[in-house]
Design a protein around this motif. Structure first.
Motif, mmCIF file in Angstrom:
data_model
loop_
_atom_site.group_PDB
_atom_site.id
_atom_site.type_symbol
_atom_site.label_atom_id
_atom_site.label_comp_id
_atom_site.label_asym_id
_atom_site.label_seq_id
_atom_site.Cartn_x
_atom_site.Cartn_y
_atom_site.Cartn_z
ATOM 1 N N GLY A 213 0.796 -1.217 0.000
ATOM 2 C CA GLY A 213 0.000 0.000 0.000
ATOM 3 C C GLY A 213 0.831 1.270 0.000
ATOM 4 O O GLY A 213 2.004 1.281 0.411
ATOM 5 N N GLN A 214 0.219 2.347 -0.466
ATOM 6 C CA GLN A 214 0.847 3.659 -0.482
ATOM 7 C C GLN A 214 -0.067 4.641 0.256
ATOM 8 O O GLN A 214 -1.270 4.429 0.370
ATOM 9 C CB GLN A 214 1.045 4.141 -1.935
ATOM 10 N N GLY A 215 0.495 5.734 0.720
ATOM 11 C CA GLY A 215 -0.304 6.777 1.338
ATOM 12 C C GLY A 215 -1.076 6.272 2.537
ATOM 13 O O GLY A 215 -0.514 5.700 3.474
ATOM 14 N N SER A 216 -2.423 6.449 2.486
ATOM 15 C CA SER A 216 -3.260 6.043 3.617
ATOM 16 C C SER A 216 -3.279 4.544 3.823
ATOM 17 O O SER A 216 -3.687 4.063 4.876
ATOM 18 C CB SER A 216 -4.696 6.555 3.407
ATOM 19 N N ARG A 217 -2.827 3.786 2.793
ATOM 20 C CA ARG A 217 -2.800 2.321 2.913
ATOM 21 C C ARG A 217 -1.372 1.802 3.086
ATOM 22 O O ARG A 217 -1.108 0.633 2.803
ATOM 23 C CB ARG A 217 -3.426 1.670 1.683
ATOM 24 N N SER A 218 -0.469 2.622 3.501
ATOM 25 C CA SER A 218 0.934 2.210 3.571
ATOM 26 C C SER A 218 1.158 1.038 4.513
ATOM 27 O O SER A 218 2.124 0.286 4.380
ATOM 28 C CB SER A 218 1.811 3.397 3.995
#
Length: 634
Positions: A213-218
């Motif tokens: 994930g990236q950002g809010s889902r890192s």
């Protein structure tokens, strides 16, 4: 199990287990008075069994759903005016608007309301009803149901399929099921008597990995890597799905995916994913099945705008293939022409399987459609005609000599044959089925299955394969035949020989070991006897080489079928048995408990060929020697 309180009632009795009948995917709603239409409910298919004091809900795969849906199970006994019956239906979760919703079922929030939509009656008071026409089964089902019960509901039927499909689309429902009003219930089989027409593209996929994930889902994942099964049993990448998840579902998925992680990709070759680095992909064993909605398939077999809907623990991973709407074979004209050759077809409307509604024309249409993959397995092999002029249940006769009225454009091959009874020798002109028109001539003459030699005319004394013919005795069944088939595979693997299984189309399994054409029939029979004998000695009661039916116990491994002049029902042959089963090539991964040979109908096989090609092509191209195997066996 949910037990009734009245313990004075009779206890449960042994009864038949029913697998649900399955619908085929269609692109459009059929028309005409022969059809009725129901909503395609979006939940868990369930066989509902009420026996004496017990209720059981069973999934399509035979798993118990009773504990998962206890309210539905309790209401079944209240809603039925009998204590003994078997129903088919769908357990659904209702959303806030009262619609069946798979998402609501996945969320399983407190207060979620579950209902059962009952749409078929398979047995009542110990008497099976599966052979009754659909309209009669539905009438009896409606009489048994208390319509005041709001949990167990009768699935209503409609006459206007187009209007129902339009209404289903407006209400966000999955689609429509079309059923022939006079159709029988075919347990465990997929048939064109039931068709499913969807309002939008949606199906099951395998989860083969996920991206970091990236950002809010890192701290979680970005998308799921989706796949379907492909020929010959491998995986095909279809895209990534990164929408449709709530935070709670993401955590649940990660908890299920992390134990399945693997170091290497399950794909070969590794797919390229746009805007995703290799290091950001976590591969997993493709064991989880999820439901995904999408806009369409792209030209290169990818999903456009996929959205996750939930996991499907009622579907097996090996069942997940790309769904395609396969039209029925085109009806045949009364006359076929190939160049200067003409074949006039006769009695196309004659019932060959009256109980199934299958005509001679249907049989011919199937063989015409399957000819591209079938004819290579027949070409240049002496053909024995086994003729059923009045259908599968009528009298039949063998005919080795080509009929005098057979057209000249069908080739013949002469061999000297010795009569077993009189020992007299005579010349037999065997037909050769080398192309589609010759094939259809044979079927038009009443040949239901196609019986050919193991060798070809240029080297008639050199067989192309060793056959292991597995034939269950009356004391065992197909489950034991599968066990023995796997023992044969293990033995062949141990001596380095590739093998190819197929259903016999009856109760058995055929295993072919393709050879380089340097061995004699005596050698192939000896090899088969050695393997069969070893298995029979180490697994007494399960496998046998006893040829006498009176003395036989277990599954016969019949080595005697390896002999010059012997014939085998070819792959893709329809067999003269109830239900018109087809001798179907299998992947070894499919040869396991639960395999149903009756599920391989003509239409199912055509869909399978469209999807996977000829799984028996390896029999035509593999060249092996028995020498090293015989030396290894001592």
């Amino acid at each position: 199990m949910i037990k009734k309180r009245d313990q004075s009632r009779p206890g449960p009795r042994e009864r038949s287990r029913y697998a649900p009948m399955l619908a085929m995917l269609a692109e459009r709603v059929p028309t005409g008075p022969d059809w009725l239409f129901e909503v395609k409910w979006d939940g868990y298919r369930s066989i509902v069994t009420l026996t004496g004091g017990e209720v059981a809900l069973t999934s399509r795969q035979g798993n118990d759903l009773t504990g998962r849906f206890p309210v539905v199970a309790r209401e079944v006994e209240q809603a039925l005016k009998t204590t003994d019956c078997v129903l088919d239906g769908e357990v659904c979760a209702l959303d806030e608007r009262g619609r069946s919703s798979f998402s609501a079922m996945q969320q399983d929030a407190p207060g979620t309301r579950y209902v059962l939509y009952a749409f078929d009656l398979l047995e009542v008071e110990g008497s099976p009803t599966v052979d009754l026409p659909l309209h009669e089964r539905r009438r009896r089902l409606e009489e048994l149901l208390d319509r005041r019960n709001e949990t167990v509901r009768f699935s209503e039927a409609f006459e206007d399929g187009e209007a129902l499909l339009e209404a289903a689309a407006e209400q966000g429902l999955e689609g429509v099921i079309a059923k022939r009003v006079d159709s029988r219930y075919l347990p465990g089989r997929r048939a064109r008597d039931w068709l499913k027409v969807k309002t939008h593209d949606e199906q099951e996929f395998l989860i083969a990995g996920y991206t970091r994930g990236q950002g809010s889902r890192s701290a979680s994942f970005g998308s799921l890597v989706l796949a379907v099964r492909d020929e010959p049993g491998g995986l095909r990448y279809v895209g990534n799905c990164g929408t449709g998840f709530g935070a709670q579902e993401i955590e649940r998925l990660l908890g299920l995916l992390r134990p399945l992680e693997r170091a290497t990709s399950p794909f070969s070759p590794v797919p390229k994913m746009p805007k995703v680095r290799k290091a950001d992909v976590v591969w997993v064993e493709p064991e989880l099945v999820c439901q995904v909605e999408f806009a369409e398939w792209t030209h290169d077999g990818r999903l456009r705008a996929p959205s996750y809907r939930g996991l499907r623990d009622d579907k097996r991973p090996d069942e997940v293939v790309r769904e395609r709407a396969t039209p029925p074979p085109e009806p045949l004209p009364p006359e076929l022409r190939h160049g200067g050759r003409v074949l006039k077809l006769s009695n196309l409307g004659k019932a060959f399987w009256p109980e199934e509604g299958i005509t001679k024309g249907d049989l011919l249409a199937y063989y015409r459609a399957v000819a591209p993959v079938l004819v290579p397995h027949l070409r240049q092999r002496p053909f024995t005609m086994k003729r059923y002029p009045d259908g599968w249940a009528g009298p039949h006769f063998f005919q080795k000599d080509a009929p005098k009225h057979m057209p000249d454009w069908i080739k013949r091959q002469a061999y000297i044959s010795t009569s077993r009874a009189s020992r007299e020798k005579r010349v037999i002109d065997y037909p050769l089925v080398n192309d589609e028109l010759a094939l259809l001539w044979m079927v038009n003459a009443g040949c239901i299955d196609l019986n050919v030699w193991y060798s070809r005319i240029d080297k008639p004394e050199r067989p192309d394969w060793v056959l292991f013919d597995l034939d269950p005795s009356p004391d065992v069944g197909f489950a034991e035949t599968i066990e023995v088939a796997l023992l044969v595979k293990t033995a062949l693997d141990a001596v380095g020989l590739a093998s190819f299984p197929k259903t016999s189309g009856s109760e058995g399994i055929h295993i072919l070991v393709p050879l380089a054409r340097r061995h004699t029939y005596d050698e192939t029979r000896s090899f088969s006897e050695i393997v069969a004998g070893a298995i029979a000695r180490t697994h007494p009661g399960l496998a046998t080489t006893e040829w006498s039916k009176a003395k036989r116990r277990g599954v016969l491994i019949d080595a005697n079928q390896n002999g010059e002049g012997k014939t085998i029902a070819s792959v893709y042959s329809v067999r003269p048995k109830a239900g018109a089963p087809v001798s179907t090539p299998l992947r070894w991964e499919e040869v396991r408990a639960g395999l149903d040979p009756g599920a391989f109908t003509m239409q199912a096989v055509l869909e399978r060929v469209e999807r996977e090609g000829d799984l028996y092509a390896g029999v035509l191209t593999t060249r092996q020697s028995l020498g090293p195997a015989l030396r290894a066996l001592g």
